[in-house]
Write a protein that holds these residues in place. Structure first.
Motif, PDB file in Angstrom:
ATOM      1  N   ILE A 108       0.826  -1.215   0.000  1.00 52.03           N
ATOM      2  CA  ILE A 108       0.000   0.000   0.000  1.00 52.03           C
ATOM      3  C   ILE A 108       0.858   1.263   0.000  1.00 52.03           C
ATOM      4  O   ILE A 108       0.526   2.250  -0.642  1.00 52.03           O
ATOM      5  CB  ILE A 108      -0.942   0.018   1.224  1.00 52.03           C
ATOM      6  N   ARG A 109       1.946   1.252   0.756  1.00 49.08           N
ATOM      7  CA  ARG A 109       2.860   2.394   0.846  1.00 49.08           C
ATOM      8  C   ARG A 109       2.156   3.696   1.231  1.00 49.08           C
ATOM      9  O   ARG A 109       2.311   4.718   0.557  1.00 49.08           O
ATOM     10  CB  ARG A 109       3.608   2.595  -0.479  1.00 49.08           C
ATOM     11  N   LYS A 110       1.353   3.618   2.255  1.00 48.50           N
ATOM     12  CA  LYS A 110       0.691   4.806   2.785  1.00 48.50           C
ATOM     13  C   LYS A 110       0.854   4.778   4.300  1.00 48.50           C
ATOM     14  O   LYS A 110       0.954   3.690   4.888  1.00 48.50           O
ATOM     15  CB  LYS A 110      -0.821   4.782   2.453  1.00 48.50           C
ATOM     16  N   PRO A 111       0.837   5.942   4.935  1.00 45.60           N
ATOM     17  CA  PRO A 111       0.903   5.946   6.396  1.00 45.60           C
ATOM     18  C   PRO A 111      -0.256   5.149   6.978  1.00 45.60           C
ATOM     19  O   PRO A 111      -1.398   5.304   6.536  1.00 45.60           O
ATOM     20  CB  PRO A 111       0.774   7.430   6.758  1.00 45.60           C
ATOM     21  N   GLY A 112       0.039   4.316   7.934  1.00 44.12           N
ATOM     22  CA  GLY A 112      -1.015   3.545   8.587  1.00 44.12           C
ATOM     23  C   GLY A 112      -1.257   2.184   7.962  1.00 44.12           C
ATOM     24  O   GLY A 112      -2.041   1.400   8.491  1.00 44.12           O
ATOM     25  N   ALA A 113      -0.589   1.882   6.844  1.00 42.67           N
ATOM     26  CA  ALA A 113      -0.876   0.617   6.164  1.00 42.67           C
ATOM     27  C   ALA A 113      -0.487  -0.574   7.032  1.00 42.67           C
ATOM     28  O   ALA A 113      -1.242  -1.542   7.156  1.00 42.67           O
ATOM     29  CB  ALA A 113      -0.153   0.566   4.823  1.00 42.67           C
ATOM     30  N   ALA A 114       0.690  -0.512   7.639  1.00 42.37           N
ATOM     31  CA  ALA A 114       1.122  -1.626   8.477  1.00 42.37           C
ATOM     32  C   ALA A 114       0.146  -1.807   9.637  1.00 42.37           C
ATOM     33  O   ALA A 114      -0.307  -2.913   9.926  1.00 42.37           O
ATOM     34  CB  ALA A 114       2.527  -1.356   9.012  1.00 42.37           C
ATOM     35  N   PHE A 115      -0.199  -0.689  10.246  1.00 42.55           N
ATOM     36  CA  PHE A 115      -1.081  -0.740  11.411  1.00 42.55           C
ATOM     37  C   PHE A 115      -2.448  -1.310  11.041  1.00 42.55           C
ATOM     38  O   PHE A 115      -2.958  -2.235  11.665  1.00 42.55           O
ATOM     39  CB  PHE A 115      -1.227   0.662  11.994  1.00 42.55           C
ATOM     40  N   PHE A 116      -3.034  -0.769   9.985  1.00 43.80           N
ATOM     41  CA  PHE A 116      -4.387  -1.180   9.617  1.00 43.80           C
ATOM     42  C   PHE A 116      -4.426  -2.653   9.226  1.00 43.80           C
ATOM     43  O   PHE A 116      -5.293  -3.397   9.665  1.00 43.80           O
ATOM     44  CB  PHE A 116      -4.891  -0.312   8.459  1.00 43.80           C
ATOM     45  N   THR A 117      -3.475  -3.086   8.390  1.00 45.13           N
ATOM     46  CA  THR A 117      -3.541  -4.445   7.864  1.00 45.13           C
ATOM     47  C   THR A 117      -3.422  -5.481   8.976  1.00 45.13           C
ATOM     48  O   THR A 117      -4.236  -6.409   9.062  1.00 45.13           O
ATOM     49  CB  THR A 117      -2.429  -4.669   6.822  1.00 45.13           C
ATOM     50  N   LEU A 118      -2.434  -5.328   9.843  1.00 46.81           N
ATOM     51  CA  LEU A 118      -2.265  -6.335  10.891  1.00 46.81           C
ATOM     52  C   LEU A 118      -3.394  -6.270  11.914  1.00 46.81           C
ATOM     53  O   LEU A 118      -3.895  -7.288  12.379  1.00 46.81           O
ATOM     54  CB  LEU A 118      -0.907  -6.171  11.581  1.00 46.81           C
ATOM     55  N   THR A 119      -3.827  -5.054  12.255  1.00 43.28           N
ATOM     56  CA  THR A 119      -4.918  -4.938  13.229  1.00 43.28           C
ATOM     57  C   THR A 119      -6.176  -5.612  12.703  1.00 43.28           C
ATOM     58  O   THR A 119      -6.853  -6.361  13.410  1.00 43.28           O
ATOM     59  CB  THR A 119      -5.203  -3.457  13.515  1.00 43.28           C
TER      60      THR A 119
END
Ligand SMILES: Nc1ncnc2c1ncn2[C@@H]1O[C@H](COP(=O)(O)OP(=O)(O)OP(=O)(O)O)[C@@H](O)[C@H]1O
Ligand SMILES: Nc1ncnc2c1ncn2[C@@H]1O[C@H](COP(=O)(O)OP(=O)(O)OP(=O)(O)O)[C@@H](O)[C@H]1O
Ligand SMILES: [Mg+2]
Ligand SMILES: [Mg+2]
Lengths: 266, 193, 472
Positions: free
Chosen positions: B64-75
């Protein structure tokens, strides 16, 4: 295999509560219990959970079916503690080579297992009684969650039951073209991995088209969204959260009064 | 973070969610394996497999390469696995975001501008550390530091580096090769036919 | 009411050298009803996406301009409703009513107006269920109607429909066409893509034919267009009404049986069915949506384990394996004997390029690389896919994907060929070629089973038909 529809009687008094309230209540209840290591507070909490189950319209048989993976987790905790406990005080029960099982170890293990169950059950209950659409609606309307993310996640969640069908389709397509693994375990593993990869690729492809279809109907057009399904947060919902907090507090208080309380940090 | 390059398009949201759903299902199945056949390898050795839990954080960010992508996907993946009935149950709702935030931190430190291998490895390792620290304090209190906690944390971090870090980079490449990432920066460099 | 203006419009998908559509100058006045025609791959679906503002800048390259009422289509999405070729991918929500309401919510329609408009839209397309019905429980035809309702509820002034009846049984297709006719009032501009011209003509007052190389081939009232260009269009692949295709029935009586189904079924998808297929005959399986035709095809193809009864192959088909049921055969043996074409071509693809897709089967059945290459090249040529040999199967147009899926099943030259809806979404030329291809196979002693809703195809090819009933 995978069940995602709510399995509870929808009219039950607590199942009808606002999904956000149920979520918050479950979270409050569980987090309070993480704070202790003794077996008493979680045991009381489990009793409470089983007691309120009928109010959520969930049958005990359904709960047992949903909660069985928890037992596997419990077994893991016991094994780990038996092997690696730091504190091996108490009466020695079993001595087998390097492993010494004492009453202290077993008591800690019991506390942890009960705590795990007590913490996990509220989650099982919430998801068993909540429709995903209602949850997304309530998150947007009552918890101020960003609508685009909640709706996008909801649309993707609809793919869960389709993944199983898709897996079957991919396997059939390969078989029709002469691809199978036979009895060779290595070939089986390879086929499994490549099928899983194909499934992921297919899911992303589907998602891409879904996003286009959503845009075609004005998602993300910048117009403020309205809501077709109103979710209300009433006094009863507030009471549910307060009740959960009070009950969790009660369980902890009982443990303190009985002198069994063992704080997590300390 | 308000410039348009960092705004999530619909496709970003949906694909991050789809990754969350796919890994939620994988987590659910993986949990059965973890507490079933994999019980044959006792902890902390079993933590060799731990990295799988952290893949969506790194993979989501790389795609995704957007801020929050790591957070959103794993959550979201953690939430989905809870909804399906995971053996860790409800606490994943707390643990998932915690690990996700750790991974997110790595991408944030680089201003959401580079998504190369070293950043991916860093994100994976941070997520692994967060996850194992949480486990050690919440799930395995009363275990010994020397024989259990330190090995557990170390093995988890390495597993996370390899499986979630290297693994996500490899998986992103493989996915780009199939053409499904054509609308993402990760999928742009393919020859025309 | 919306008017459409295209000036020198062209679009090239990212990753392709060829333009999907190019040099299109076209004006559609408000309130017109246009049938958009053109051979498979001419760019019809691409053009509709452009009009709906659904070709993101990052997914290709544009030439010329498109305007809806003088606006960029990406800014005019409010005015446009579109129903795609594949209804399954455009349902968003879990319940039917919520799905129709989804667009209304996005547009910011006041909450108390939403449900009346949802009910009205569902009513207009003759949707038979309550709005609480799960979308997962709908058949293909019902999904199509729901997708149409979702578009109509937005009261678009420009309605774009891409082959809205491709997968429907004749009764369902008539229903959807009637729904479109009722729903489109004088205020709506309609652009319809549909290969089967005869059925679509009552809905339209103008025909536009796209030229595959670029530009517009013909434009005008249907009667005038077909009178002036009928022969040329038919030769290029357009279904010109009133031109029947010469049937190709068997030249010799059918030979020995290849496979026999005895009370073969899979509850609740398929009730027990008796059937037998002989060498040198073409059998057509008909029946309404949801009767279990596709399930039957998968069972006969040895891909599903039967729930009831048996499928048994004869020695003529299976040699030494005749004793074991097809679903227990090893995959390479199966692929060499029975070729299966799935209903949804995309379900069938397992590799990354058109070439590999065709080469896979022959390689698995153990042919030499030179023989594989020869087979693949012959098939690519015959089904006009040679230019796409390096393309990803999932980026093909609807018709191209269908041709590829048929070709993959032919690649191993199986004695028995089972095809699920091989002709849907095909232009006339491909259709003609498929009939010839199947007829040749049959005359060479192969058995051909086709599941189909296409009465022309049955008339042209089938020697025998089996009709499945829908269980109550
Ligand atoms: N997403 C895509 N990526 C790359 N190429 C594409 C994509 N979609 C379509 N194409 C190509 O663009 C060309 C036009 O495709 P399009 O789907 O518009 O044709 P069509 O006229 O609708 O054909 P059909 O009648 O077979 O549906 C085809 O050659 C196709 O392979
Ligand atoms: N994988 C599946 N799991 C459960 N039910 C299914 C599955 N596939 C199909 N069905 C159901 O089985 C019935 C028969 O489906 P099938 O696809 O065989 O029908 P069909 O005759 O091919 O219909 P159509 O003409 O629409 O293609 C339908 O009611 C369908 O909803
Ligand atoms: Mg098309
Ligand atoms: Mg079918």
């Amino acid at each position: 295999m995978i069940v995602i529809e709510p399995v509870a009687a929808p009219g039950a008094p607590l199942a009808r509560r606002n999904p956000v309230a149920k979520l918050a209540a479950a979270l409050v209840f569980s987090v309070a219990l993480i704070a202790t290591l003794d077996p008493v507070a979680p045991a009381i909490a489990i009793a409470i959970e089983l007691g309120v189950l009928p109010l959520f319209g969930v049958r005990y048989r359904v709960l047992a079916r949903r909660a069985w993976p928890l037992l596997a987790g419990a077994a893991g905790i016991v094994v780990t503690l038996v092997l690696f406990a730091a504190d091996r005080s108490g009466r020695v029960l079993v001595e087998a080579g390097p492993v010494t099982v004492t009453s202290g170890v077993l008591l800690t293990a019991l506390g942890l297992v009960l705590r795990m169950l007590a913490v996990a059950l509220p989650g099982v209950i919430v998801f068993a009684t909540t429709d995903p659409t209602d949850l997304a609606d309530a998150l947007i309307q009552n918890a101020k969650a960003p609508a685009r993310f909640a709706i996008g996640a909801l649309a993707a969640f609809r793919l869960v039951p389709l993944l199983g069908q898709e897996w079957q389709m991919i396997s059939m397509a390969r078989r029709a073209r002469g691809v199978d693994a036979g009895r060779n375990p290595l070939a089986r593993l390879r086929l499994f991995v490549s099928t899983a990869f194909a499934l992921l690729v297919g899911a992303i492809r589907r998602g891409t088209r879904l996003a286009v279809a959503m845009d075609a109907r004005g998602f993300d057009a910048g117009t403020p969204r309205t809501v077709a399904r109103r979710q209300r947060f009433t006094t009863a919902d507030g009471l549910l959260i307060a009740g959960a907090a009070a009950l969790a507090g009660g369980a902890l208080a009982a443990s303190i009064l009985l002198g069994t309380f063992r704080p997590l940090l300390g | 973070m308000d410039n348009t390059a960092n705004r999530w398009r619909t496709i970003d949201i949906v694909i991050a969610s789809v990754l969350g759903v796919a890994f939620g299902v994988i987590f659910w199945a993986w949990g059965l394996l973890w507490n079933g056949p994999a019980d044959a390898i006792p902890l902390p050795g079993r933590a060799v497999l731990y990295g799988v839990w952290l893949v969506p954080a790194v993979l989501g960010a790389l795609i995704i390469r957007k801020p929050g992508a790591a957070f959103f996907t794993l959550t979201f993946a953690a939430l989905v696995s809870v909804a399906l009935g995971s053996s860790w149950g409800w606490t994943l709702v707390v643990q998932g975001p915690l690990e996700a935030a750790a991974a997110e931190l790595a991408f944030a430190v680089f201003g959401y501008r580079t998504y190369r291998l070293p950043v991916a490895l860093l994100a994976a390792t941070l997520a692994g550390l967060a996850a194992s620290l949480y486990d050690v304090f919440i799930w395995y209190p009363g275990t010994a530091w020397g024989s259990f906690r330190l090995p557990y944390i170390l093995i988890t971090a390495v597993s996370s580096l390899v499986v979630a870090g290297l693994g996500s980079v490899a998986l992103t490449r493989a996915l780009a090769g199939t053409g499904v990432l054509d609308r993402f920066p990760a999928g742009r460099e393919r020859p025309a036919v | 009411m919306s008017a459409v203006q295209l000036r020198g419009f062209g679009w090239r998908h990212a990753g392709r050298k060829a333009w999907a559509v190019r040099g299109v100058d076209l004006r559609v006045e408000a309130g017109e009803r246009v049938l958009l025609l053109g051979p498979s791959g001419a760019g019809k679906s691409t053009l509709l996406s452009a009009l709906a503002g659904l070709l993101p800048e990052d997914s290709g390259e544009q030439e010329g301009t498109v305007e809806i009422d003088g606006l960029d289509p990406r800014k005019a999405r409010e005015r446009v409703g579109i129903v795609f070729q594949d209804p399954e991918t455009q349902l968003v929500m879990a319940r039917c009513g919520d799905d129709v309401a989804f667009g209304l919510e996005n547009r910011g329609v006041p909450a108390d107006e939403i449900w009346p408009r949802v009910d009205e839209a569902l009513h207009r397309v003759g949707f038979p269920y309550h709005r609480d019905r799960p979308t997962a429980a709908l058949s293909g035809g019902e999904q199509q109607r729901l997708a149409l309702a979702g578009a109509l509820a937005l009261r678009p002034t420009l309605l774009l429909l891409d082959e809205p009846t491709a997968n429907l049984d004749p009764a369902g297709a008539a229903l959807v066409r009637r729904a479109v006719a009722d729903a489109v009032d004088a205020d709506t501009t309609l652009i319809l893509v549909e290969h089967r011209v005869a059925e679509a003509l009552p809905l339209v007052d103008r025909v536009v034919v796209l030229e595959p190389g670029g530009g517009v081939r013909a434009d005008g009232p249907p009667a005038a267009v077909f009178a002036a260009h009928g022969d040329a269009l038919a030769a290029e692949g357009v279904w010109v009404p009133g031109r029947i295709v010469a049937p190709r029935h068997a030249t010799a009586p059918a030979g020995e049986p290849l496979i026999t189904a005895d009370r073969l079924g899979l509850p609740p998808r398929l009730a027990p069915t008796d059937l037998s297929v002989r060498a040198g005959e073409a059998l057509a399986v008909l029946g309404p949506n949801g009767a279990g035709k596709s399930t039957l095809a998968l069972l006969l193809g040895g891909l599903l384990r039967p729930g009831t009864g048996t499928a048994s192959a004869t020695a003529a088909l299976a040699g030494r394996d005749a004793g074991t049921p097809p679903h227990r055969w090893r995959a390479p043996a199966l692929a060499g004997r029975i070729g299966s074409v799935f209903q949804d071509p995309e379900h069938q693809f397992v590799t990354g390029t058109v070439f590999d897709e065709l080469a896979l089967g022959p390689r698995r059945t153990g042919r030499s690389e030179a023989a594989v290459r020869a087979t693949v090249e012959a098939l690519l040529e015959r089904l006009r896919l040679a230019k796409l040999a390096g393309a990803n199967p999932y980026t093909l147009s609807g018709g191209e994907a269908r041709r590829l899926s048929v070709a993959t099943a032919l690649a191993t030259a199986p004695r028995l060929l089972i095809c699920d809806e091989p002709t849907f979404g095909q232009d006339r030329r491909t259709w003609r070629e498929l009939v010839d291809l199947f007829a040749e196979l049959r005359d060479a002693g192969h058995g051909v089973v086709t599941v189909t809703h296409d009465p022309d195809f049955v008339a042209a090819l089938a020697d025998r038909t089996v009709i499945l009933e829908r269980r109550a």
